[in-house]
Design a protein around this motif. Structure first.
Motif, short mmCIF file in Angstrom:
data_model
loop_
_atom_site.label_atom_id
_atom_site.label_comp_id
_atom_site.label_asym_id
_atom_site.label_seq_id
_atom_site.Cartn_x
_atom_site.Cartn_y
_atom_site.Cartn_z
N CYS A 1 38.87 70.86 12.87
CA CYS A 1 38.02 70.94 14.08
C CYS A 1 38.22 69.72 14.97
N CYS A 2 38.61 68.59 14.39
CA CYS A 2 38.81 67.36 15.16
C CYS A 2 40.18 67.33 15.83
N THR A 3 40.97 68.36 15.57
CA THR A 3 42.32 68.42 16.13
C THR A 3 42.59 69.78 16.78
N VAL B 1 38.57 70.36 22.65
CA VAL B 1 38.06 69.24 23.42
C VAL B 1 36.65 68.94 22.90
N VAL B 2 36.29 67.64 22.87
CA VAL B 2 34.97 67.22 22.36
C VAL B 2 34.22 66.55 23.50
N PRO B 3 33.51 67.34 24.33
CA PRO B 3 32.84 66.80 25.51
C PRO B 3 31.39 66.42 25.23
N CYS C 1 34.78 62.68 27.02
CA CYS C 1 35.20 63.39 25.81
C CYS C 1 35.82 62.37 24.86
N MET C 2 35.92 62.74 23.61
CA MET C 2 36.61 61.86 22.67
C MET C 2 38.07 61.77 23.10
N ALA C 3 38.58 60.57 23.14
CA ALA C 3 39.97 60.37 23.57
C ALA C 3 40.91 61.18 22.67
N ARG D 1 43.87 65.83 19.32
CA ARG D 1 43.59 65.08 18.09
C ARG D 1 42.66 63.93 18.48
N CYS D 2 41.48 63.97 17.95
CA CYS D 2 40.52 62.92 18.25
C CYS D 2 41.04 61.58 17.76
N ILE D 3 40.89 60.58 18.61
CA ILE D 3 41.35 59.24 18.27
C ILE D 3 40.61 58.66 17.06
N ALA D 4 39.42 59.17 16.80
CA ALA D 4 38.61 58.63 15.70
C ALA D 4 38.94 59.27 14.35
N LEU D 5 39.77 60.30 14.35
CA LEU D 5 40.09 60.97 13.08
C LEU D 5 41.14 60.16 12.33
N GLU D 6 40.86 59.93 11.06
CA GLU D 6 41.83 59.26 10.20
C GLU D 6 42.33 60.26 9.16
N SER E 1 38.94 61.72 7.53
CA SER E 1 37.60 61.19 7.71
C SER E 1 37.43 60.76 9.16
N CYS E 2 36.18 60.70 9.56
CA CYS E 2 35.84 60.26 10.91
C CYS E 2 35.53 58.76 10.85
N SER E 3 36.25 57.98 11.63
CA SER E 3 36.07 56.52 11.59
C SER E 3 34.78 56.08 12.28
N ILE E 4 34.12 56.98 12.99
CA ILE E 4 32.85 56.63 13.66
C ILE E 4 31.76 57.61 13.24
N TYR E 5 31.81 58.06 12.01
CA TYR E 5 30.92 59.14 11.56
C TYR E 5 29.46 58.90 11.94
N ASP F 1 28.26 57.25 14.27
CA ASP F 1 28.08 57.14 15.73
C ASP F 1 28.79 58.25 16.49
N ARG F 2 29.15 59.32 15.79
CA ARG F 2 29.89 60.41 16.44
C ARG F 2 29.03 61.10 17.49
N PRO F 3 29.65 61.75 18.47
CA PRO F 3 28.89 62.37 19.56
C PRO F 3 28.22 63.67 19.14
N SER F 4 27.36 64.15 20.03
CA SER F 4 26.51 65.31 19.70
C SER F 4 27.29 66.57 19.31
N PRO F 5 28.44 66.89 19.95
CA PRO F 5 29.12 68.12 19.52
C PRO F 5 29.57 68.06 18.06
N CYS F 6 29.92 66.86 17.62
CA CYS F 6 30.36 66.71 16.23
C CYS F 6 29.17 66.83 15.29
N ARG F 7 28.03 66.33 15.72
CA ARG F 7 26.83 66.44 14.88
C ARG F 7 26.38 67.89 14.78
S1 SF4 Z 1 34.30 61.79 16.60
FE1 SF4 Z 1 34.73 62.10 14.41
S2 SF4 Z 1 33.82 64.13 13.92
FE2 SF4 Z 1 34.04 63.98 16.17
S3 SF4 Z 1 36.03 64.94 16.65
FE3 SF4 Z 1 36.35 62.72 16.41
S4 SF4 Z 1 36.95 62.45 14.25
FE4 SF4 Z 1 36.02 64.48 14.45
#
Ligand code: SF4
Length: 118
Positions: free
Chosen positions: A20-22, A25-27, A54-56, A64-69, A77-81, A83-89
């Motif tokens: 889902c993180c790849t 778009v995560v607005p 949006c997530m870079a 591919r979200c910049i925060a995804l490892e 894993s999410c490097s900002i779990y 503090d992730r934005p509302s769509p991710c929550r």
């Molecule tokens: S912020 Fe974290 S949970 Fe949200 S898309 Fe990026 S990696 Fe995935």
């Protein structure tokens, strides 16, 4: 000698997914960024005109979200779990609490991963 049952917590399928993180778009509203009073690191966001961020890396044909490892389908894993934005929550895996999520299933299918069970 009696057999001893080994109890393990069920594995969280999201820890070996990341689809889902790849895939999307995560607005979100700009006020979610930490430079506007929110929690999402602004340095990891991009403008999404006219009024959102949006997530870079996600506003792309190959998101591919910049925060995804990690590697999708193996270990992620999410490097900002925290503090992730509302769509991710708000995003739930298909079958979580017995609910459908076609977006989860579609994202996994892009990587040849089977749908999660209900
Ligand atoms: S912020 Fe974290 S949970 Fe949200 S898309 Fe990026 S990696 Fe995935």
């Amino acid at each position: 000698m009696s057999a001893t049952a080994v109890h393990r917590a069920p594995a969280n399928p999201c820890m070996t997914c990341g689809a889902c993180c790849t895939s999307f778009v995560v607005p979100f509203y700009w006020r979610e960024a930490d430079d506007a009073g929110g929690r999402v690191p602004a340095a990891l966001t991009e403008p999404l005109p006219p009024h959102r961020l949006c997530m870079a890396g996600t506003n792309s044909k190959s998101p591919r979200c910049i925060a995804l490892e990690g590697e999708v389908g193996k270990a992620t894993s999410c490097s900002i779990y925290a503090d992730r934005p509302s769509p991710c929550r708000a995003f739930t895996r298909h079958g979580e609490a017995g609910a459908d999520n076609d977006s989860c299933t579609r994202a996994r299918a892009r990587y040849g991963l089977p749908a999660l069970g209900l």
